[in-house]
Design a protein around this motif. Sequence first.
Motif, PDB file in Angstrom:
ATOM      1  N   VAL A  90       0.840  -1.199   0.000  1.00 41.55           N
ATOM      2  CA  VAL A  90       0.000   0.000   0.000  1.00 41.55           C
ATOM      3  C   VAL A  90       0.875   1.247   0.000  1.00 41.55           C
ATOM      4  O   VAL A  90       0.630   2.207  -0.735  1.00 41.55           O
ATOM      5  N   ILE A 118      -7.433   0.671  -2.657  1.00 38.94           N
ATOM      6  CA  ILE A 118      -6.445   1.733  -2.812  1.00 38.94           C
ATOM      7  C   ILE A 118      -6.687   2.489  -4.112  1.00 38.94           C
ATOM      8  O   ILE A 118      -7.197   1.939  -5.091  1.00 38.94           O
ATOM      9  N   VAL A 135      -5.540   5.239   0.600  1.00 38.24           N
ATOM     10  CA  VAL A 135      -6.503   4.182   0.886  1.00 38.24           C
ATOM     11  C   VAL A 135      -7.890   4.811   0.856  1.00 38.24           C
ATOM     12  O   VAL A 135      -8.147   5.808   1.537  1.00 38.24           O
TER      13      VAL A 135
END
Length: 225
Positions: free
Chosen positions: A18, A55, A23
């Motif tokens: 990530v 995401i 997010v």
Amino acid sequence: MPRAAENQFGAMVESVVVGKRKVCRGAEGQRALEQLEARLAHAAGIEQPVRLEVIDRKTVNALTLPGARMVIMRGLIEQAGNADQLAGVMAHETAHIARRDPLVALFRGAGIGVVSTMLGVNLGFADVSSLAGRLVGLSYSRDMERLADANGVAYLQASGLRSDGLAGFFALTDTRNGSAGPAVEFLSDHPRTVDRQRQSHGSPLGESALTPHEWAAVQAMCGTP
């Protein structure tokens, strides 16, 4: 690998995958996806909750990570023609989680040395980044993909949902990209064969994975691209 160690490793890998990407936190859409995934995970016999993140990345893909983790990218939601197509992809990924395929693929692709590193007491950022890169870059075997297709369809049917979404997603992607067009990353990571196309057909019988209101909330999670 013990579940506790896998969960810890999965959390570290997720932080790298990530990274600094946004997010998407749309509460209503997140809740709808988590409820859908809970139904699929229950059908798959997954005992721990699946952690699901969306995401803000235009890549058309979804990833499964160790420790019952799924990452869905904005591009996949945008590419899907409806909620049932997204559910078909999620069911396929849930099947990978149920069989712990991310770990199996990593062990096969990176060798026994990786296992020793993963079980070490102290993993530095460089170690985790290297392992995360290997994991994301790995492709599942044809047998893994065939099983994930068949099991994903079975999970949807066991949940009382339409099970033709993955086949619909493949057909829509072919129509949009054309036979000579660039393949979306999901198809690159999950290459199709004639056998796989048969496995993923499913059935239009069953309820839709999400209500129209829930699907709209999911589509709005990342805001305007």
